[in-house]
Design a protein around this motif. Structure first.
Motif, PDB file in Angstrom:
ATOM      1  N   GLU A   1       0.843  -1.196   0.000  1.00 28.28           N
ATOM      2  CA  GLU A   1       0.000   0.000   0.000  1.00 28.28           C
ATOM      3  C   GLU A   1       0.874   1.239   0.000  1.00 28.28           C
ATOM      4  O   GLU A   1       1.939   1.268   0.628  1.00 28.28           O
TER       5      GLU A   1
ATOM      6  N   ARG B   1       0.556   5.811   0.011  1.00 32.11           N
ATOM      7  CA  ARG B   1      -0.218   7.052   0.021  1.00 32.11           C
ATOM      8  C   ARG B   1       0.726   8.182  -0.368  1.00 32.11           C
ATOM      9  O   ARG B   1       1.810   8.327   0.213  1.00 32.11           O
TER      10      ARG B   1
ATOM     11  N   LYS C   1       1.337  12.389  -1.306  1.00 30.23           N
ATOM     12  CA  LYS C   1       0.905  13.784  -1.266  1.00 30.23           C
ATOM     13  C   LYS C   1       1.786  14.575  -2.221  1.00 30.23           C
ATOM     14  O   LYS C   1       3.006  14.662  -2.028  1.00 30.23           O
TER      15      LYS C   1
END
Length: 463
Positions: A410, A412, A414
């Protein structure tokens, strides 16, 4: 044509190949390997290569060289530099380094003489000989500028290996000008001569393939039916042995199983084939998927196949290590093979980024990379997918630097500011923690002045 088989299994050896020297006293009409200006690979560099191959999971490594390079003064000086009085001593030292790294070394160095065979037998796991069915020494023929090539030399090479109790593999180079009758008769003759020899490990057909820049570049290769006929004769001559063919015929593997193919021999996934570098070795997963379409199972084996070869005392620890490596790979859910074609860091991927990884401390990894026009999304701005890829690579290698092999589960991301094309970007990954088989990491992309352009967090799972 789609070929369906009844649960066939093709075996292979997970290997690597390293070119120790391209200098060769022969100039065969079909060969592009020879380069009389090349140097001898330093033993120190050879040791580093072997360590890398072992970490990547290789079972064996082939030490590939031209025939009798020591007749050239430049190689004599190179041997002196390596504190070797003979080329065979250099090969023996190279084999010792491979064994030290946990690899089974195979010597592929042309027509070795009895002294050479005896010398390398001290540390080599095996030796590979290339045989031809006809001399072809006439003007314009394949071996017009070559020595020790032809059927009359085959018996001597085999006898040398047998006397030294050195396991050996046989390659049969076909389609270079011999007649089909000569080809088939030679296969049968060699099978009769050594088919029962406990030191013979496996056999392989090497069909001629025209290579640009060679004297025989205009000669057509054998047709499929001729190759298939040779494979049937090989099965007749060596009914109980592993029978392989070279990787450049990868697209015909499935069809050839019906003619006697039962093995793929050593597949140098990590390095490619230095002798036929223009024909890439298929990636493991690609090969497996293609064969599965035809109901063919791909199974890994050890390169030493007879009790006589397996029970050589000098190879016992290395063979045990190789066997453990094979079993671990067989039990793994995912076979992760670093064949240096990674899009980000693979130096063999000419279309990749080819970045250099810096792993100064365990748990960290960084790089400095400058983008070009091919990496943009909108005009003048690096594509976000490229930045994501770089962050994934740095975080993953930060974990790998601790000795743990893990894959991304996984991420994430920004994106804080646009990353301009043409500016050096520093990308850093750090392992931040973990529990059990799960590891956590963070990454950043920065400009030279420290401005952060993107941040990422990732979760990685051990394989």
């Amino acid at each position: 044509m789609r070929v369906m088989t009844q649960g066939t299994t093709l075996t292979h050896v997970f290997g690597a190949a390293v070119t120790v020297c391209r200098v060769c006293r022969n100039s065969c009409g079909y060969c592009s390997f020879r380069d009389v200006e090349s140097d001898l690979m330093p033993l120190e560099k050879l040791a580093a290569e072997f360590i890398g191959f072992a970490k990547a999971g290789a079972i064996q490594v082939s030490l590939v060289s031209g025939d009798s390079p020591h007749v050239y003064p430049s190689i004599q000086f190179a041997l002196k530099r390596e504190s070797c009085v003979a080329f065979s001593e250099y090969l023996r030292k190279g084999c010792a380094l491979a064994v030290e790294a946990g690899l089974l070394p195979v010597v592929e160095a042309g027509a070795l003489d009895p002294f050479d065979v005896q010398t390398v037998s001290e540390m080599a796991a095996s030796v590979r000989f290339s045989l031809t069915a006809a001399g072809l020494h006439g003007k314009g023929e394949a071996h017009a500028e070559a020595r020790n090539r032809g059927p009359e030399h085959a018996k001597g090479l085999i006898e040398q290996a047998h006397r030294s109790q050195l396991p050996y593999h046989l390659d049969f180079l076909i389609g270079i000008g011999e007649t089909e009758a000569e080809r088939h008769e030679f296969l049968r003759t060699v099978g009769t001569f050594c088919g029962a020899d406990p030191w013979l490990q496996d056999v392989r057909l090497v069909p001629f393939q025209p290579i640009p820049g060679t004297a025989m570049s205009g000669r057509p290769p054998l047709g499929f039916e001729q190759v298939a006929a040779a494979m049937r004769v090989l099965r007749e001559a060596f009914p109980v042995h592993f029978r392989a063919i070279t990787p450049h015929l990868f697209s015909r593997f499935a069809e050839l199983t019906g003619h006697g193919l039962n093995d793929l021999g050593p597949l140098p996934f990590l390095t490619g084939d230095p002798v036929m570098s223009g024909f890439p070795v298929p990636a493991y997963e690609t090969l497996k998927s293609r064969l599965t379409e035809h109901n063919i199972l791909l199974s890994e084996r050890l390169p030493l196949t007879t009790p006589a070869a397996e029970n050589r005392g000098s190879m016992t620890p290395t063979l045990a290590a190789a066997r453990n490596r094979l079993l671990n790979r067989d039990q793994a859910k995912i076979k992760l093979i670093d064949d240096k074609h990674c899009f980000v860091c693979g130096h063999r991927n000419t279309q990749g980024l080819q970045i250099t990884l810096q792993k100064n401390d365990p748990g960290t990894c960084s790089t400095v990379w400058t983008s070009g026009p091919a990496h943009q999304g909108y005009a003048g701005i690096v594509h976000g997918g490229i930045l994501t890829t770089l962050l994934d690579e740095m975080m993953g290698h930060a974990i790998i630097s601790t000795g743990i092999l893990a894959v991304t589960a996984e991420m994430r991301i920004k994106f804080l500011r646009p990353a301009p094309i043409g500016f050096p970007l520093t990308v850093v990954g750090n392992r931040t923690g973990g529990r059990g088989r799960v590891h956590l990491a963070k990454g950043v992309v920065m400009l030279p002045d420290g401005t952060v352009l993107a941040e990422a967090e990732g979760r990685f799972v051990e394989c």
